[in-house]
Motif scaffolding. Structure first.
Motif, mmCIF file in Angstrom:
data_model
loop_
_atom_site.group_PDB
_atom_site.id
_atom_site.type_symbol
_atom_site.label_atom_id
_atom_site.label_comp_id
_atom_site.label_asym_id
_atom_site.label_seq_id
_atom_site.Cartn_x
_atom_site.Cartn_y
_atom_site.Cartn_z
ATOM 1 N N SER A 335 1.010 -1.229 -0.051
ATOM 2 C CA SER A 335 -0.111 -0.087 0.132
ATOM 3 C C SER A 335 1.037 1.110 0.087
ATOM 4 O O SER A 335 0.442 2.266 -0.669
ATOM 5 N N ARG A 338 2.475 1.806 -3.382
ATOM 6 C CA ARG A 338 1.490 2.124 -4.482
ATOM 7 C C ARG A 338 0.712 3.596 -4.314
ATOM 8 O O ARG A 338 0.793 4.332 -5.292
ATOM 9 N N SER A 339 0.728 3.842 -3.029
ATOM 10 C CA SER A 339 0.084 5.144 -2.718
ATOM 11 C C SER A 339 0.990 6.161 -2.874
ATOM 12 O O SER A 339 0.400 7.343 -3.446
ATOM 13 N N LYS A 347 -5.137 5.923 -9.598
ATOM 14 C CA LYS A 347 -5.737 5.516 -8.097
ATOM 15 C C LYS A 347 -7.358 5.374 -8.298
ATOM 16 O O LYS A 347 -8.141 4.535 -8.142
ATOM 17 N N MET A 351 -9.553 2.067 -8.067
ATOM 18 C CA MET A 351 -10.567 2.108 -7.305
ATOM 19 C C MET A 351 -12.062 1.802 -7.830
ATOM 20 O O MET A 351 -12.746 0.869 -7.498
ATOM 21 N N THR A 354 -11.752 -2.013 -8.902
ATOM 22 C CA THR A 354 -11.839 -2.895 -7.542
ATOM 23 C C THR A 354 -13.366 -2.813 -7.212
ATOM 24 O O THR A 354 -14.028 -4.103 -6.957
ATOM 25 N N ALA B 12 -10.442 1.008 -1.250
ATOM 26 C CA ALA B 12 -9.095 1.384 -1.267
ATOM 27 C C ALA B 12 -8.189 0.242 -0.340
ATOM 28 O O ALA B 12 -7.395 -0.069 -1.174
ATOM 29 N N LEU B 17 -4.448 0.607 -1.397
ATOM 30 C CA LEU B 17 -4.216 1.912 -1.646
ATOM 31 C C LEU B 17 -4.480 2.646 -0.193
ATOM 32 O O LEU B 17 -5.084 2.329 0.351
ATOM 33 N N GLU B 18 -3.386 3.360 0.202
ATOM 34 C CA GLU B 18 -3.871 4.049 1.692
ATOM 35 C C GLU B 18 -4.196 5.825 0.906
ATOM 36 O O GLU B 18 -3.235 6.449 0.372
ATOM 37 N N LEU B 19 -5.221 6.186 1.097
ATOM 38 C CA LEU B 19 -5.783 7.340 0.824
ATOM 39 C C LEU B 19 -5.712 8.575 1.519
ATOM 40 O O LEU B 19 -6.181 8.009 2.905
#
Lengths: 465, 94
Positions: A335, A338-339, A347, A351, A354, B12, B17-19
């Motif tokens: 994470s 990727r982030s 992203k 999202m 997913t 997320a 993914l960390e938003l």
């Protein structure tokens, strides 16, 4: 001098490939400072030129390659920071074929990150935005924007390898005023392509002329044992169709593509081009594609983002590209990488995809979209019983200004693909050719053929030059 | 369907993914606009329609299960920063 004449002169020794490529590299390096059509420029082009196949069908020809297509030893990032430093240890099949025929790889062209865009304005962090070759305040189109831009701007014979998932060859061809030929799904091997949507991605040529695009397709098309979805069907001699007349060719003019949401002046320019085809003997008739025009955008975006969300799972800081210190458990580590390395649109699409595949939503979104895709394919197949080709504008407008693109929401940007998603979702070959100018900007006309009928696109498209 | 921060956080997390908070807020708004437009698909009658996972009919591609040339271990590891004893080295699994 056109591309085919140039190659002939290299083959018979009238032009020295090393001398020519030195001049080409000087020009593109200079242009790139102003237009950003390349993410990276090859430093070995002159060395390549000294070892080429002088008898090859692309002997000495400079070829640029979209960043998402792997070139051995040349940083290939698909426009994303997350692939920084990735130097493939192999050539994509299309690139290998270009080299075998004597082509010289001059660099990797700029694009929306992973192909996620219609304008080449969704750049990954640290990448420069390619500028339209006619007006620098405007976009090149996307996602193969750098390929479109350099193809228009370069003064030497050259062909680019672009890639389309939902219109990424046709859009920049239209906005930059060049030819873009997106082949049937599976016609060109995807081996070595950094994928976006694996059931949608196609590698195809972008060139100043239909003849250049036809020549390149002849070379890169064909079955590849390394790629199980590449079609095991004979490859046509596309260049032979440049000379064939179009008397009696049946062209369907897509009614909905000239209506609401499409710039009237763009429609007029394309209608003029269609009239020219009629003058040469083509028979035209209006045709309607109601399901494609109504459901194309949602079906395309749900399928493509679903596929992207799984295809991009491999970018997690382990085997290639950006990494972090190996600390924490795998979920946290993946994470974190990727982030901090994927851009906003990447992203957003991961999202959306997913979500569309999540338990509870999968049937209503992803599965539904795949069924609607069948309906769209059926609609096209029915129409192709009556017509050889379909015609429409490529894009709803001329190349927009960056200042106008900034005002669009993500959905409004997706809607710009309304004319190109149809053939892409159905895997149909399509060609964008320049149909004229509006306020000095190029207007593209798109023709769509049935599966594996690229030859008819070449036959008709060549007549408009 | 309720599109809110908690849905976005769930998606997320599945997407690894960390938003940041402003990203979450933006995605809530984007999802609302996009999914509302895409609900057009609800009107499509797909009764008895099969899925097309590919746009064109494909045949299974099989080959003999024999050892063939492939990337060497050295080549495969060439782009990896974290590696040990000829293997990729990853983060802790548990």
């Amino acid at each position: 001098m056109n591309t085919i004449e140039f190659i002939q002169k290299i083959r018979n020794g009238e032009i020295d490939p090393a001398e020519n490529i030195a001049r080409v590299m000087e020009e593109i390096s200079k242009l790139n400072k102003e237009y950003n059509h390349f993410n990276m420029i090859a430093d070995d082009a002159e060395k390549q030129a000294k070892n080429i196949n002088l008898k090859g069908r692309l002997a000495g020809l400079p070829v640029s390659v979209k960043d998402c297509i792997c070139v051995k030893g040349m940083e290939s990032r698909s426009g994303s920071k997350i692939l920084s430093g990735y130097k493939p240890v192999f050539d994509a099949t299309a690139v290998r074929k270009v080299r075998e025929e004597g082509g010289i790889i001059i660099g990797k062209t700029s694009q929306d990150e992973f192909g996620f865009g219609s304008f080449s304005s969704n750049m990954g962090e640290g990448f420069e935005t390619p500028l339209n070759p006619v007006d620098k305040k405007r976009a090149c189109g996307g996602s193969s924007g750098g390929s479109g831009g350099i193809t228009a701007k370069i003064s030497f014979p050259h062909i680019s390898l672009g890639e389309s998932t939902g219109g990424s060859i046709a859009s920049p061809a239209s906005f930059c005023g060049v030819t873009g030929l997106c082949p049937t799904y599976g016609r060109v091997s995807r081996y070595g392509l950094i994928d976006y949507g694996n059931s949608l991605d196609k590698i195809g040529p972008m060139a100043k002329s239909v003849s250049g695009a036809a020549l390149m397709l002849e070379i890169i098309a064909g079955h590849d044992k390394n790629e199980s979805t590449s079609l095991d069907k004979p490859v046509d001699a596309y260049t032979d169709y440049l000379q064939k007349d179009i008397k009696g060719m049946r062209i369907g003019v897509i009614r909905e593509a000239f209506g609401e949401g499409i710039d009237d002046e763009v429609s007029e320019k394309v209608k003029d081009a269609i009239s020219r085809l009629e003058d040469m003997g083509a028979k035209t008739e209006e045709v309607s594609l109601p399901l494609t025009m109504k459901y194309g955008i949602p079906a395309y975006y749900l399928i493509s983002t679903s596929e992207a969300s799984t295809n991009l799972a491999k970018f997690c800081g382990m085997r290639y590209g950006k990494t972090e210190e190996l600390e924490d458990g795998f979920n946290k580590y993946f994470s974190k990488v990727r982030s901090s390395n994927l851009g906003e649109e990447a992203k957003r699409r991961i999202m959306l995809g997913t979500f569309a595949r999540m338990a509870g939503y999968r049937d209503a979104y992803y599965i539904k979209a795949l069924k609607v895709r069948s309906m769209i394919i059926k609609e096209y197949k029915k129409v192709f019983k009556k017509f050889d080709l379909l015609a429409s504008p490529t894009m709803p407008s001329i190349a927009p200004k960056f200042s106008d693109i900034e005002k669009l929401s993500p959905l409004q940007q997706y809607m710009m693909d309304v004319l190109t998603v149809g053939p892409n979702i159905a895997g149909l070959p399509h060609l964008s050719v320049n149909a004229g100018e509006l306020k000095g900007m190029p207007v593209g006309m798109m023709m769509v053929g049935d599966h594996l009928e690229e030859k008819k696109l070449v036959q008709a498209g060549g007549k408009l030059e | 369907m309720n599109i809110d921060t908690s849905l976005i956080e769930n998606v997320a997390s599945l997407a690894r993914l960390e938003l940041k908070d402003p990203e979450k807020k933006k995605f809530v708004e984007d999802f609302k606009e996009i999914l509302k437009a895409f609900s057009e698909l609800d009107n499509a009658d797909v009764k008895d329609v099969k899925m097309s996972v590919q746009p064109i009919e494909m045949q299974d591609s099989m080959r003999e299960d024999l050892k063939e040339e492939s990337l060497s271990q050295k080549e495969a590891l060439k782009n990896a920063k974290h590696k040990k004893d000829g293997y990729f080295k990853g983060p802790r699994a548990v």
